[in-house]
Enzyme design. Structure first.
Site, mmCIF file in Angstrom:
data_model
loop_
_atom_site.group_PDB
_atom_site.id
_atom_site.type_symbol
_atom_site.label_atom_id
_atom_site.label_comp_id
_atom_site.label_asym_id
_atom_site.label_seq_id
_atom_site.Cartn_x
_atom_site.Cartn_y
_atom_site.Cartn_z
ATOM 1 N N TYR A 1 46.095 38.378 39.392
ATOM 2 C CA TYR A 1 46.306 39.825 39.480
ATOM 3 C C TYR A 1 45.586 40.548 38.343
ATOM 4 C CZ TYR A 1 48.962 44.213 39.981
ATOM 5 O OH TYR A 1 49.329 45.524 40.159
ATOM 6 N N SER B 1 46.053 49.018 37.250
ATOM 7 C CA SER B 1 47.318 48.511 36.731
ATOM 8 C C SER B 1 47.229 48.442 35.214
ATOM 9 C CB SER B 1 47.581 47.110 37.294
ATOM 10 O OG SER B 1 48.632 46.457 36.606
#
Length: 262
Positions: free
Chosen positions: A160, A147
């Site tokens: 995250y 990501s």
């Protein structure tokens, strides 16, 4: 050999975790177009069934399994079944993931651990399960869906970002430890992608939509189709000397400081 032949996945068995829909489904569909046999998992049978129907609608013969990729025993059983029913896995895409958007000081340790478990521990577990057969076969491709949060922080995504940052380093370590066995482990870092989950944020007039477009040199959200070419490249023989790399497919966000205020 024709250079285009090096991008072929003909006859390869590709496991894409959590690929009933979304980014994983798009990557799996691209692999099928390139000739691979598609295998995927999801947590529940109804999700697997929906995925199988979606693949069938595209003319893709996929194989779906119910498996919680955070559980070593379930992963071991699934990998054994895939080997028996489809073949030895040549390509693994660790796509399954979750996000909990909660301010850090309001997030419980249990919630933090859940994100780490799915987004970081699971790729470790599944990779560990397929690497021995890749070593035996003499080749293998592992692709971790990282990501932009592997590089950046943002409010409300502490777990995250921690998981995806860890996944970036797990990617580099797998490359370092198993590269000598002709196993390449790389990552793809999607930018902001058009999915059903982001639809409310992409409405005209939504401040987040304007924010993302202003921060992206491409001046648009990405699509799942934008991820297909990079995913095929990293799964193919064309990337045999690419190892430990994170390919950010983000429209240039990470390269851009933003426009100067007027």
């Amino acid at each position: 050999m024709n250079i285009l032949d090096t991008f072929s996945l003909k006859g390869k068995v590709a496991l894409i975790t959590g690929a009933s829909y979304g980014i994983g489904f798009a990557i799996a569909s691209a692999y099928a177009d390139a000739g691979a046999k598609i295998v995927f998992n999801d947590l529940k049978q109804d999700l697997v069934d929906k995925g199988l129907e979606a693949y069938k609608a595209l003319g893709i013969e996929a194989h779906g399994y119910v498996c919680d990729v955070t559980k070593e025993d379930q992963v071991a059983y699934m990998i054994a079944k895939i080997k028996e029913e489809v073949g030895t896995i040549d390509i693994l895409v660790n796509n399954a993931g979750i996000i909990k958007r909660i301010p850090m000081c309001e997030m419980s340790a249990e919630e933090f651990r859940q994100v780490i478990d799915v987004d970081l521990n699971a790729p470790f577990i599944v990779s560990k399960a397929v690497i021995p057969s890749m070593i035996e076969k003499g080749h293998g491709k592992i692709i971790n869906i990282c990501s932009m949060m592997s590089e950046l922080g943002r409010e409300t995504v502490s777990a995250y970002a921690a998981a995806k940052g860890g996944l970036k380093m797990l990617t580099k370590n797998i490359a370092s430890e198993y590269g000598e066995y002709n196993i390449q482990c790389n990552g793809i870092g999607p930018g902001y992608i058009q999915t059903p989950q982001t639809a409310p944020l992409r409405q005209d007039g939504h401040p987040f939509n304007s924010f993302i477009i202003s921060k992206t040199p491409a001046a648009r959200w990405g699509t799942t189709e934008d991820l297909m070419g990079p995913a095929v490249f990293l799964a193919s023989d064309a990337s045999d000397f690419v190892n430990g790399h994170i390919l950010y497919v983000d429209g240039g966000i990470l390269a851009y400081i933003g426009k100067q205020p007027q």
